[in-house]
Motif scaffolding. Structure first.
Motif, mmCIF file in Angstrom:
data_model
loop_
_atom_site.group_PDB
_atom_site.id
_atom_site.type_symbol
_atom_site.label_atom_id
_atom_site.label_comp_id
_atom_site.label_asym_id
_atom_site.label_seq_id
_atom_site.Cartn_x
_atom_site.Cartn_y
_atom_site.Cartn_z
ATOM 1 N N GLY A 59 0.793 -1.217 0.000
ATOM 2 C CA GLY A 59 0.000 0.000 0.000
ATOM 3 C C GLY A 59 0.825 1.266 0.000
ATOM 4 O O GLY A 59 0.436 2.267 -0.610
ATOM 5 N N MET A 60 1.968 1.253 0.690
ATOM 6 C CA MET A 60 2.816 2.436 0.736
ATOM 7 C C MET A 60 3.319 2.802 -0.658
ATOM 8 O O MET A 60 3.395 3.982 -1.014
ATOM 9 N N THR A 61 3.640 1.781 -1.453
ATOM 10 C CA THR A 61 4.097 2.027 -2.826
ATOM 11 C C THR A 61 3.007 2.695 -3.645
ATOM 12 O O THR A 61 3.246 3.664 -4.371
ATOM 13 N N TRP A 62 1.774 2.182 -3.517
ATOM 14 C CA TRP A 62 0.672 2.769 -4.276
ATOM 15 C C TRP A 62 0.347 4.178 -3.794
ATOM 16 O O TRP A 62 0.066 5.062 -4.606
ATOM 17 N N LEU A 63 0.416 4.394 -2.496
ATOM 18 C CA LEU A 63 0.152 5.731 -1.962
ATOM 19 C C LEU A 63 1.146 6.744 -2.518
ATOM 20 O O LEU A 63 0.759 7.833 -2.971
ATOM 21 N N ARG A 64 2.418 6.404 -2.494
ATOM 22 C CA ARG A 64 3.439 7.321 -3.044
ATOM 23 C C ARG A 64 3.206 7.565 -4.537
ATOM 24 O O ARG A 64 3.359 8.691 -5.030
ATOM 25 N N ARG A 65 2.832 6.513 -5.240
ATOM 26 C CA ARG A 65 2.600 6.639 -6.687
ATOM 27 C C ARG A 65 1.436 7.580 -6.970
ATOM 28 O O ARG A 65 1.513 8.431 -7.858
ATOM 29 N N TRP A 66 0.357 7.440 -6.203
ATOM 30 C CA TRP A 66 -0.801 8.323 -6.407
ATOM 31 C C TRP A 66 -0.442 9.773 -6.106
ATOM 32 O O TRP A 66 -0.857 10.685 -6.829
ATOM 33 N N ARG A 67 0.311 10.009 -5.056
ATOM 34 C CA ARG A 67 0.691 11.384 -4.722
ATOM 35 C C ARG A 67 1.648 11.960 -5.758
ATOM 36 O O ARG A 67 1.586 13.160 -6.074
ATOM 37 N N GLU A 68 2.510 11.133 -6.311
ATOM 38 C CA GLU A 68 3.400 11.610 -7.370
ATOM 39 C C GLU A 68 2.622 12.027 -8.609
ATOM 40 O O GLU A 68 3.049 12.908 -9.361
ATOM 41 N N ARG A 69 1.460 11.400 -8.807
ATOM 42 C CA ARG A 69 0.597 11.757 -9.941
ATOM 43 C C ARG A 69 -0.304 12.958 -9.628
ATOM 44 O O ARG A 69 -1.174 13.301 -10.414
ATOM 45 N N ARG A 70 -0.127 13.563 -8.472
ATOM 46 C CA ARG A 70 -0.942 14.708 -8.028
ATOM 47 C C ARG A 70 -2.375 14.293 -7.718
ATOM 48 O O ARG A 70 -3.295 15.115 -7.798
ATOM 49 N N CYS A 71 -2.594 13.034 -7.387
ATOM 50 C CA CYS A 71 -3.910 12.575 -6.961
ATOM 51 C C CYS A 71 -4.121 13.044 -5.526
ATOM 52 O O CYS A 71 -3.399 12.609 -4.617
ATOM 53 N N GLN A 72 -5.087 13.920 -5.317
ATOM 54 C CA GLN A 72 -5.288 14.549 -4.005
ATOM 55 C C GLN A 72 -6.406 13.910 -3.193
ATOM 56 O O GLN A 72 -6.786 14.444 -2.145
ATOM 57 N N ILE A 73 -6.917 12.783 -3.619
ATOM 58 C CA ILE A 73 -8.006 12.143 -2.892
ATOM 59 C C ILE A 73 -7.560 11.821 -1.464
ATOM 60 O O ILE A 73 -6.434 11.356 -1.243
ATOM 61 N N PRO A 74 -8.396 12.085 -0.448
ATOM 62 C CA PRO A 74 -8.022 11.745 0.929
ATOM 63 C C PRO A 74 -7.811 10.241 1.093
ATOM 64 O O PRO A 74 -8.619 9.437 0.627
ATOM 65 N N VAL A 75 -6.719 9.876 1.763
ATOM 66 C CA VAL A 75 -6.378 8.470 1.980
ATOM 67 C C VAL A 75 -6.207 8.208 3.473
ATOM 68 O O VAL A 75 -5.419 8.890 4.140
ATOM 69 N N LEU A 76 -6.946 7.229 3.968
ATOM 70 C CA LEU A 76 -6.782 6.771 5.340
ATOM 71 C C LEU A 76 -6.077 5.426 5.301
ATOM 72 O O LEU A 76 -6.592 4.473 4.715
ATOM 73 N N VAL A 77 -4.897 5.362 5.897
ATOM 74 C CA VAL A 77 -4.131 4.130 5.936
ATOM 75 C C VAL A 77 -4.647 3.257 7.076
ATOM 76 O O VAL A 77 -4.786 3.714 8.211
ATOM 77 N N LEU A 78 -4.934 2.006 6.761
ATOM 78 C CA LEU A 78 -5.441 1.033 7.726
ATOM 79 C C LEU A 78 -4.457 -0.130 7.759
ATOM 80 O O LEU A 78 -4.253 -0.799 6.748
ATOM 81 N N THR A 79 -3.825 -0.376 8.919
ATOM 82 C CA THR A 79 -2.757 -1.358 8.946
ATOM 83 C C THR A 79 -2.574 -1.965 10.323
ATOM 84 O O THR A 79 -3.028 -1.402 11.333
ATOM 85 N N ALA A 80 -1.912 -3.105 10.355
ATOM 86 C CA ALA A 80 -1.547 -3.742 11.624
ATOM 87 C C ALA A 80 -0.192 -3.244 12.119
ATOM 88 O O ALA A 80 0.219 -3.594 13.227
ATOM 89 N N ARG A 81 0.489 -2.444 11.322
ATOM 90 C CA ARG A 81 1.808 -1.929 11.713
ATOM 91 C C ARG A 81 1.614 -0.761 12.685
ATOM 92 O O ARG A 81 1.264 0.346 12.273
ATOM 93 N N ASP A 82 1.856 -1.035 13.979
ATOM 94 C CA ASP A 82 1.564 -0.021 14.986
ATOM 95 C C ASP A 82 2.781 0.756 15.466
ATOM 96 O O ASP A 82 2.661 1.598 16.356
ATOM 97 N N ALA A 83 3.958 0.507 14.896
ATOM 98 C CA ALA A 83 5.149 1.243 15.312
ATOM 99 C C ALA A 83 5.030 2.716 14.911
ATOM 100 O O ALA A 83 4.472 3.041 13.852
ATOM 101 N N ILE A 84 5.553 3.589 15.757
ATOM 102 C CA ILE A 84 5.518 5.024 15.474
ATOM 103 C C ILE A 84 6.179 5.317 14.138
ATOM 104 O O ILE A 84 5.699 6.155 13.356
ATOM 105 N N GLU A 85 7.275 4.618 13.839
ATOM 106 C CA GLU A 85 7.994 4.859 12.575
ATOM 107 C C GLU A 85 7.103 4.561 11.375
ATOM 108 O O GLU A 85 7.159 5.264 10.355
ATOM 109 N N SER A 86 6.267 3.521 11.488
ATOM 110 C CA SER A 86 5.369 3.181 10.383
ATOM 111 C C SER A 86 4.316 4.264 10.195
ATOM 112 O O SER A 86 3.974 4.633 9.066
ATOM 113 N N ARG A 87 3.791 4.803 11.304
ATOM 114 C CA ARG A 87 2.806 5.872 11.191
ATOM 115 C C ARG A 87 3.410 7.108 10.551
ATOM 116 O O ARG A 87 2.792 7.743 9.678
#
Length: 223
Positions: A59-87
């Motif tokens: 998902g992180m790869t796709w999120l970066r790709r969408w933002r690089e394309r100037r896609c401004q749609i709001p994105v809420l990340v939903l994940t089991a990765r709870d480390a502060i670094e991941s957030r």
């Protein structure tokens, strides 16, 4: 509000799909980033709920790709990765919000509403237009202080018009927002909803531009 869910866990994805639908949202669910990417190219979504642990490209790869394309749609990340670094990584990659599994469906819906209000430039909890008062969180309308009995689709349509008060909304745009791909639509379905809004609120609450689309009626005409 039309939501795109990208989640490869079948139990969670199905739960989110049906849970949000019961709350009155229009929802499409896909299990891969490639499917979601295609959907984003053809549908005007209001927000994306994106799992990071997707098969293939995550998902992180796709999120970066969408933002690089100037896609401004709001994105809420939903994940089991709870480390502060991941957030931090998710927010820095362009996420608008971040939830760690397991989640509360009510909290997810509230965060989606907050994201879309910010994206529309209207974070107020109550929207007013002439004598009309609309509470987006509850999808409740009041006309001259009295509650208006609206169906889920009618409330969504009214919310769309209020969110874009100075914009001409085409029939295709409105249909995209109000119905998922599984819905079987009759040719006059949208017009029926508009007729009901005019009957329940005010004849001039919706303006028709024949052959082009619809806009919210002027506030002074809806007093």
């Amino acid at each position: 509000m039309r939501i795109l869910i990208v989640e490869d866990d079948p139990m969670l994805g199905d739960g989110l799909l049906h849970g949000l639908q019961l709350m009155g949202y229009v929802v499409d669910w896909f299990t891969t980033g490639a499917e979601a990417d295609h959907a984003l190219g053809v549908v005007h979504y209001d927000a994306v709920v994106l799992d990071l642990g997707l098969p293939g490209e995550d998902g992180m790869t796709w999120l970066r790709r969408w933002r690089e394309r100037r896609c401004q749609i709001p994105v809420l990340v939903l994940t089991a990765r709870d480390a502060i670094e991941s957030r931090i990584s998710g927010l820095d990659a362009g996420a608008d919000d971040y939830l760690v599994k397991p989640i509360s469906l009510d909290e997810l819906a509230a965060r989606l509403r907050a994201m879309t209000r910010r994206a529309a430039g209207n974070s107020a909890p109550v929207w007013r237009h002439g004598a009309l008062e609309f509470h987006p969180a509850a999808r409740q309308a009041f006309w001259h202080g009295k509650p208006v009995d609206l169906t889920s689709r009618e409330a969504m349509l009214l919310e769309l018009l209020l969110a874009h008060p100075n914009r001409l909304l085409t029939r295709d745009f409105l249909r995209d927002k109000l119905y998922d791909w599984q819905a079987g639509l009759e040719s006059n379905t949208l017009e029926v909803h508009i007729h009901h809004l005019r009957r329940k609120i005010h004849p001039k609450i919706v303006r028709t531009f024949r052959g082009a689309g619809y806009t919210l009626g002027a506030a002074e005409d809806c007093a």
